[in-house]
Design an enzyme around this catalytic site. Structure first.
Site, PDB file in Angstrom:
ATOM      1  N   ASP A   8      23.600  48.982  34.273  1.00  0.00           N
ATOM      2  CA  ASP A   8      22.511  48.019  34.117  1.00  0.00           C
ATOM      3  C   ASP A   8      21.545  48.206  35.284  1.00  0.00           C
ATOM      4  O   ASP A   8      21.687  49.148  36.095  1.00  0.00           O
ATOM      5  CB  ASP A   8      23.045  46.578  33.948  1.00  0.00           C
ATOM      6  CG  ASP A   8      23.492  45.927  35.258  1.00  0.00           C
ATOM      7  OD1 ASP A   8      23.495  46.600  36.303  1.00  0.00           O
ATOM      8  OD2 ASP A   8      23.844  44.725  35.224  1.00  0.00           O
ATOM      9  N   HIS A  99      48.589  55.924  37.123  1.00  0.00           N
ATOM     10  CA  HIS A  99      49.472  54.931  36.513  1.00  0.00           C
ATOM     11  C   HIS A  99      48.920  54.333  35.219  1.00  0.00           C
ATOM     12  O   HIS A  99      49.692  53.968  34.346  1.00  0.00           O
ATOM     13  CB  HIS A  99      49.734  53.773  37.495  1.00  0.00           C
ATOM     14  CG  HIS A  99      50.625  54.164  38.640  1.00  0.00           C
ATOM     15  ND1 HIS A  99      51.180  53.239  39.497  1.00  0.00           N
ATOM     16  CD2 HIS A  99      51.055  55.388  39.060  1.00  0.00           C
ATOM     17  CE1 HIS A  99      51.916  53.878  40.418  1.00  0.00           C
ATOM     18  NE2 HIS A  99      51.847  55.176  40.180  1.00  0.00           N
TER      19      HIS A  99
HETATM   20  C1  RB5 Z   1      22.963  41.441  36.942  1.00  0.00           C
HETATM   21  O1  RB5 Z   1      22.126  40.665  37.724  1.00  0.00           O
HETATM   22  C2  RB5 Z   1      24.397  41.283  37.393  1.00  0.00           C
HETATM   23  O2  RB5 Z   1      24.898  40.049  36.960  1.00  0.00           O
HETATM   24  C3  RB5 Z   1      25.264  42.416  36.885  1.00  0.00           C
HETATM   25  O3  RB5 Z   1      24.772  43.618  37.362  1.00  0.00           O
HETATM   26  C4  RB5 Z   1      26.724  42.385  37.261  1.00  0.00           C
HETATM   27  O4  RB5 Z   1      26.880  42.223  38.639  1.00  0.00           O
HETATM   28  C5  RB5 Z   1      27.558  41.458  36.485  1.00  0.00           C
HETATM   29  O5  RB5 Z   1      28.790  41.424  36.589  1.00  0.00           O
END
Ligand code: RB5
Length: 147
Positions: A8, A99
């Protein structure tokens, strides 16, 4: 070996660093499904795309990245056939292969730097599943999917 990678917006820089490390390995083909910019995206969508390749066999393994690695690893582990390990240090990366026969690696772009991530990836790429008693346990993990 074919690897599908995705992140992301919280780990786009780390994704580029990880791709440089993967390029060190001869015979490793990398497919990057994005994201490619800073615009906010939802990590479950990234996990779904990467894991679809692993489940279908289009990729042998996957690497998923988000800010912490937590959201994307939780998402990946909802998908049948996926054993995703969140590893922000090297020992876990080694054990997740030896594992748990992890087929997807998760890391957090806001948690670790590129040097540590590089060592995690090298370890994860080169450690084989030990089998034996671990195979029985991994089979039990996979059986949980059908409960
Ligand atoms: C995005 O802001 C953030 O929530 C995501 O990258 C992640 O850390 C979520 O677990």
């Amino acid at each position: 070996m074919k690897i599908t990678i995705g992140s992301d917006h919280g780990a786009v820089e780390l994704k580029e660093e990880v791709k440089k490390v993967l390029a060190e390995f001869e015979g490793v083909e990398v497919k990057d499904i994005g994201t490619f910019g800073k615009e906010s995206v939802d990590y479950p969508d990234i996990a779904e795309k990467v894991c679809a390749d692993v489940v279908s066999g289009a990729a042998d393994r996957g690497i998923v990245l988000c800010g912490t690695g937590i959201g994307i690893s939780i998402s990946a582990n909802k998908i049948k056939g996926i054993r995703c390990a969140l590893c922000n240090e090297i020992y876990s990366a080694k054990m997740s292969r030896e594992h748990n026969n992890a087929n997807v690696l998760a890391m957090g772009g806001r948690v670790i730097g590129s040097e540590v991530a590089g060592q995690i990836v090298r370890t994860w790429m080169t450690t084989e599943f030990a089998g034996g008693r671990h195979e029985r346990r991994v089979n039990k993990i996979m059986a949980l999917e059908n409960r």
